[in-house]
Design an enzyme around this catalytic site. Structure first.
Site, PDB file in Angstrom:
ATOM      1  NE  ARG A 127      -2.122   0.731   3.873  1.00  0.00           N
ATOM      2  CZ  ARG A 127      -2.919   0.486   4.892  1.00  0.00           C
ATOM      3  NH1 ARG A 127      -4.237   0.567   4.760  1.00  0.00           N
ATOM      4  NH2 ARG A 127      -2.415   0.113   6.037  1.00  0.00           N
ATOM      5  NE  ARG A 161      -1.299   3.242   7.977  1.00  0.00           N
ATOM      6  CZ  ARG A 161      -2.471   2.656   8.238  1.00  0.00           C
ATOM      7  NH1 ARG A 161      -3.525   2.888   7.453  1.00  0.00           N
ATOM      8  NH2 ARG A 161      -2.596   1.857   9.259  1.00  0.00           N
ATOM      9  NE  ARG A 172      -1.904  -2.034  11.259  1.00  0.00           N
ATOM     10  CZ  ARG A 172      -1.609  -1.691   9.997  1.00  0.00           C
ATOM     11  NH1 ARG A 172      -0.341  -1.638   9.613  1.00  0.00           N
ATOM     12  NH2 ARG A 172      -2.554  -1.399   9.159  1.00  0.00           N
TER      13      ARG A 172
HETATM   14  P1  AP5 Z   1      -7.278  -0.260   2.878  1.00  0.00           P
HETATM   15  O1  AP5 Z   1      -8.587   0.171   2.334  1.00  0.00           O
HETATM   16  O2  AP5 Z   1      -6.250   0.798   3.120  1.00  0.00           O
HETATM   17  O3  AP5 Z   1      -7.496  -1.180   4.175  1.00  0.00           O
HETATM   18  P2  AP5 Z   1      -8.030  -0.811   5.629  1.00  0.00           P
HETATM   19  O4  AP5 Z   1      -9.018  -1.862   6.015  1.00  0.00           O
HETATM   20  O5  AP5 Z   1      -8.481   0.605   5.696  1.00  0.00           O
HETATM   21  O6  AP5 Z   1      -6.694  -1.074   6.421  1.00  0.00           O
HETATM   22  P3  AP5 Z   1      -5.867  -0.224   7.456  1.00  0.00           P
HETATM   23  O7  AP5 Z   1      -4.511  -0.868   7.488  1.00  0.00           O
HETATM   24  O8  AP5 Z   1      -5.907   1.238   7.177  1.00  0.00           O
HETATM   25  O9  AP5 Z   1      -6.641  -0.553   8.744  1.00  0.00           O
HETATM   26  P4  AP5 Z   1      -6.120  -0.540  10.145  1.00  0.00           P
HETATM   27  O10 AP5 Z   1      -7.363  -0.896  10.843  1.00  0.00           O
HETATM   28  O11 AP5 Z   1      -4.946  -1.385  10.438  1.00  0.00           O
HETATM   29  O12 AP5 Z   1      -5.526   0.947  10.294  1.00  0.00           O
HETATM   30  P5  AP5 Z   1      -6.094   2.267  10.966  1.00  0.00           P
HETATM   31  O13 AP5 Z   1      -5.634   3.407  10.172  1.00  0.00           O
HETATM   32  O14 AP5 Z   1      -7.553   2.140  11.242  1.00  0.00           O
HETATM   33  O15 AP5 Z   1      -6.672  -1.363   1.889  1.00  0.00           O
HETATM   34  C1  AP5 Z   1      -5.354  -1.894   2.076  1.00  0.00           C
HETATM   35  C2  AP5 Z   1      -4.645  -2.021   0.706  1.00  0.00           C
HETATM   36  O16 AP5 Z   1      -5.304  -3.026  -0.070  1.00  0.00           O
HETATM   37  C3  AP5 Z   1      -4.679  -0.750  -0.148  1.00  0.00           C
HETATM   38  O17 AP5 Z   1      -3.446  -0.626  -0.819  1.00  0.00           O
HETATM   39  C4  AP5 Z   1      -5.824  -0.968  -1.137  1.00  0.00           C
HETATM   40  O18 AP5 Z   1      -5.580  -0.315  -2.373  1.00  0.00           O
HETATM   41  C5  AP5 Z   1      -5.818  -2.490  -1.301  1.00  0.00           C
HETATM   42  N1  AP5 Z   1      -7.176  -3.024  -1.443  1.00  0.00           N
HETATM   43  C6  AP5 Z   1      -8.305  -2.611  -0.798  1.00  0.00           C
HETATM   44  N2  AP5 Z   1      -9.365  -3.363  -1.152  1.00  0.00           N
HETATM   45  C7  AP5 Z   1      -8.881  -4.292  -2.046  1.00  0.00           C
HETATM   46  C8  AP5 Z   1      -9.497  -5.364  -2.771  1.00  0.00           C
HETATM   47  N3  AP5 Z   1     -10.817  -5.617  -2.657  1.00  0.00           N
HETATM   48  N4  AP5 Z   1      -8.700  -6.104  -3.583  1.00  0.00           N
HETATM   49  C9  AP5 Z   1      -7.351  -5.841  -3.701  1.00  0.00           C
HETATM   50  N5  AP5 Z   1      -6.730  -4.844  -3.038  1.00  0.00           N
HETATM   51  C10 AP5 Z   1      -7.478  -4.070  -2.214  1.00  0.00           C
HETATM   52  O19 AP5 Z   1      -5.357   2.232  12.361  1.00  0.00           O
HETATM   53  C11 AP5 Z   1      -3.965   2.413  12.491  1.00  0.00           C
HETATM   54  C12 AP5 Z   1      -3.570   2.434  13.946  1.00  0.00           C
HETATM   55  O20 AP5 Z   1      -4.212   3.547  14.622  1.00  0.00           O
HETATM   56  C13 AP5 Z   1      -3.985   1.218  14.777  1.00  0.00           C
HETATM   57  O21 AP5 Z   1      -3.038   0.168  14.675  1.00  0.00           O
HETATM   58  C14 AP5 Z   1      -4.079   1.818  16.175  1.00  0.00           C
HETATM   59  O22 AP5 Z   1      -2.800   1.970  16.751  1.00  0.00           O
HETATM   60  C15 AP5 Z   1      -4.641   3.189  15.923  1.00  0.00           C
HETATM   61  N6  AP5 Z   1      -6.120   3.227  15.964  1.00  0.00           N
HETATM   62  C16 AP5 Z   1      -6.940   3.575  14.936  1.00  0.00           C
HETATM   63  N7  AP5 Z   1      -8.244   3.507  15.311  1.00  0.00           N
HETATM   64  C17 AP5 Z   1      -8.228   3.094  16.607  1.00  0.00           C
HETATM   65  C18 AP5 Z   1      -9.251   2.802  17.541  1.00  0.00           C
HETATM   66  N8  AP5 Z   1     -10.568   2.917  17.233  1.00  0.00           N
HETATM   67  N9  AP5 Z   1      -8.897   2.411  18.788  1.00  0.00           N
HETATM   68  C19 AP5 Z   1      -7.586   2.298  19.137  1.00  0.00           C
HETATM   69  N10 AP5 Z   1      -6.561   2.544  18.292  1.00  0.00           N
HETATM   70  C20 AP5 Z   1      -6.884   2.942  17.031  1.00  0.00           C
END
Ligand code: AP5
Ligand code: ZN
Length: 215
Positions: A127, A161, A172
């Site tokens: 990504r 990232r 994660r």
């Molecule tokens: P993408 O759409 O970016 O996936 P995502 O589900 O949004 O994944 P994230 O890694 O952003 O989720 P996350 O939950 O780990 O991170 P977050 O930012 O929330 O897709 C991924 C890739 O695949 C992309 O390149 C895309 O192009 C590709 N893709 C998508 N769909 C596809 C398909 N159908 N086929 C093929 N390719 C595809 O959290 C980060 C950190 O923040 C956490 O670890 C934590 O420390 C903190 N945090 C955030 N929210 C909280 C919370 N509520 N509570 C506590 N800590 C939190």
């Protein structure tokens, strides 16, 4: 509408939420994006969250629920929202109930993106995003139409990232399994969970979500 997109890291929550935002005028509320913005701005929350995020662990429930409440207050009451990456623990699910009730909102759908863990490491490590507008891409699944140029804003600068390395991704995922997956039954008991095959290509996943929202 108030909907939750639930699924492990890399399931496609952010990808689908931005589609719904640009095509249907819904607003994406991503706690991950809010925290990354706080880290970048060097706010007290950002300073506290950075190390936790870099390790792939969860930031405190109070911080993320506080951010969500603030964001909702800044929106009109009839704006449709997509919660992306929130709630992630039972305490956050409870907090969200209160946050919504206090604002006269109700949860309409919880959409679970069902994916195979093996595919996730591949998705996440490939990504990258536009450094200027944030548009998301992937080394194999979603390259810019013109090489090296953002489809949305034309910028030539991209970024990755810091938590998108294999080791952190494993942490994660473990956090997801231990703390987030267990909240699904809460919503299943309310009859508002729909499962979508997150292994399908991006357009098909989008179609499946639209079918749920239109029903
Ligand atoms: P993408 O759409 O970016 O996936 P995502 O589900 O949004 O994944 P994230 O890694 O952003 O989720 P996350 O939950 O780990 O991170 P977050 O930012 O929330 O897709 C991924 C890739 O695949 C992309 O390149 C895309 O192009 C590709 N893709 C998508 N769909 C596809 C398909 N159908 N086929 C093929 N390719 C595809 O959290 C980060 C950190 O923040 C956490 O670890 C934590 O420390 C903190 N945090 C955030 N929210 C909280 C919370 N509520 N509570 C506590 N800590 C939190
Ligand atoms: Zn861009």
């Amino acid at each position: 509408l108030n909907i939750i997109l639930l699924g492990p890291p890399g399931a496609g929550k952010g990808t689908q939420a931005s589609r719904l935002e640009s095509e249907h005028g819904m607003v994406q509320l991503s706690t991950g994006d809010m925290l990354r913005a706080a880290v970048k701005a060097g706010t007290p929350i950002g300073l506290q969250a950075k190390a936790v995020m870099d390790a792939g662990e969860l930031v405190s429930d109070e911080i993320v629920s506080g951010l969500i409440g603030e964001r909702l207050d800044a929106l009109g009451g009839d704006t449709s929202v997509i919660f992306d990456g929130y709630p992630r623990t039972a305490a956050q699910a409870d907090a969200l109930d209160t946050i919504l009730a206090d604002r006269g909102r109700k949860l309409d759908h919880v959409i679970e993106l069902v994916v195979e863990e093996d595919a996730l490491v591949d998705r996440i490590t490939g990504r990258f995003s536009c450094a200027k507008c944030g548009a998301g891409y992937h080394d194999r699944y979603k390259l810019p139409k013109v090489e090296g140029t953002c489809d949305v804003c034309g910028s030539h600068e991209f970024k990755r990232r810091p938590d998108d390395n294999e080791e952190t991704v494993r942490t994660r995922m473990a956090e997801y399994r231990a703390k987030t997956a267990p909240i699904l039954p809460i919503y299943e008991a309310r009859g508002i969970v729909s499962k979508v095959d997150g292994m399908a290509d991006i357009d098909h996943v989008n179609d499946a979500i639209e079918a749920i929202l239109g029903s």
